[in-house]
Design a protein around this motif. Sequence first.
Motif, PDB file in Angstrom:
ATOM      1  N   ARG A   1       0.842  -1.159   0.060  1.00 56.31           N
ATOM      2  CA  ARG A   1       0.223   0.251   0.217  1.00 56.31           C
ATOM      3  C   ARG A   1       0.903   1.229  -0.058  1.00 56.31           C
ATOM      4  O   ARG A   1       1.961   1.151   0.498  1.00 56.31           O
ATOM      5  CB  ARG A   1      -0.913   0.013   1.328  1.00 56.31           C
ATOM      6  N   GLN A   2       0.643   2.268  -0.640  1.00 54.42           N
ATOM      7  CA  GLN A   2       1.389   3.658  -0.806  1.00 54.42           C
ATOM      8  C   GLN A   2       0.863   4.392   0.377  1.00 54.42           C
ATOM      9  O   GLN A   2      -0.242   4.683   0.836  1.00 54.42           O
ATOM     10  CB  GLN A   2       0.934   3.922  -2.083  1.00 54.42           C
TER      11      GLN A   2
ATOM     12  N   TYR B   1       2.287   8.569   1.998  1.00 56.37           N
ATOM     13  CA  TYR B   1       3.090   9.776   1.862  1.00 56.37           C
ATOM     14  C   TYR B   1       3.764  10.072   3.195  1.00 56.37           C
ATOM     15  O   TYR B   1       2.692  10.422   4.038  1.00 56.37           O
ATOM     16  CB  TYR B   1       2.386  10.747   1.034  1.00 56.37           C
TER      17      TYR B   1
ATOM     18  N   SER C   1      12.402   6.732   0.440  1.00 58.87           N
ATOM     19  CA  SER C   1      11.198   6.100   0.618  1.00 58.87           C
ATOM     20  C   SER C   1      11.613   5.028   1.566  1.00 58.87           C
ATOM     21  O   SER C   1      12.841   4.599   1.805  1.00 58.87           O
ATOM     22  CB  SER C   1      10.530   5.507  -0.574  1.00 58.87           C
TER      23      SER C   1
ATOM     24  N   THR D   1       9.755   1.334   3.884  1.00 58.61           N
ATOM     25  CA  THR D   1       8.712   0.345   4.040  1.00 58.61           C
ATOM     26  C   THR D   1       8.412  -0.061   5.313  1.00 58.61           C
ATOM     27  O   THR D   1       9.593   0.058   6.494  1.00 58.61           O
ATOM     28  CB  THR D   1       9.102  -0.993   3.376  1.00 58.61           C
TER      29      THR D   1
ATOM     30  N   CYS E   1       3.347  -1.526   3.713  1.00 60.25           N
ATOM     31  CA  CYS E   1       3.322  -0.149   2.895  1.00 60.25           C
ATOM     32  C   CYS E   1       4.909   0.172   2.629  1.00 60.25           C
ATOM     33  O   CYS E   1       5.785   0.085   3.234  1.00 60.25           O
ATOM     34  CB  CYS E   1       2.672   0.822   3.978  1.00 60.25           C
TER      35      CYS E   1
ATOM     36  N   ASP F   1       6.557   7.163   0.604  1.00 61.89           N
ATOM     37  CA  ASP F   1       7.557   8.159  -0.127  1.00 61.89           C
ATOM     38  C   ASP F   1       7.384   9.438   0.824  1.00 61.89           C
ATOM     39  O   ASP F   1       6.669   9.676   1.239  1.00 61.89           O
ATOM     40  CB  ASP F   1       6.852   8.514  -1.402  1.00 61.89           C
TER      41      ASP F   1
END
Length: 169
Positions: free
Chosen positions: A35-36, A38, A103, A105, A118, A121
Amino acid sequence: MKSTRKDKAPRPNKPKTLLQQLAAKPEKLFSGAFRQQYAALCFRFLPEAAGIEILVVTSRDSGRWIIPKGWPMKGRKPYEAAAIEAVQEAGVSGKVRKKPVGSYTYLKLLDDGDVVPCIVDVFQIEVTETAGKFKEKGERILAWVSPDEAARRVREIELKSLLVEFVPR
């Protein structure tokens, strides 16, 4: 004669760690189902060119140290979503860089108890304003610390590296 598990009283359901939960469903790591999110790496310059401080906040659920982050927002560019998270979670705003500085994780525990990997960024924000009131005030602890101290406080290895090596651009 050996006693079997059936002969003993049932064990209470002890909550599993994120890694234990993920180990039970390893396909999640390799299914491409990341999953992205920010995040905002908020910083400020110290007076007289004495370096920078980075803002870290506690998460609302576990109280662990993180940087402001959240899910994509419909109609918002990634750097805009990161800036909104910084305002909501820490009451800070400033000059946002439109390209991520890196980025990392991590494993996210969802409200339904599920665990998802996840990728986050990270966008730098040079903080120029702080608000006395903001959406999550009182739900988090905020701390301005050195990059080394910020790295010591967070858990995620890749985020630790980003914080230690961070140079404002």
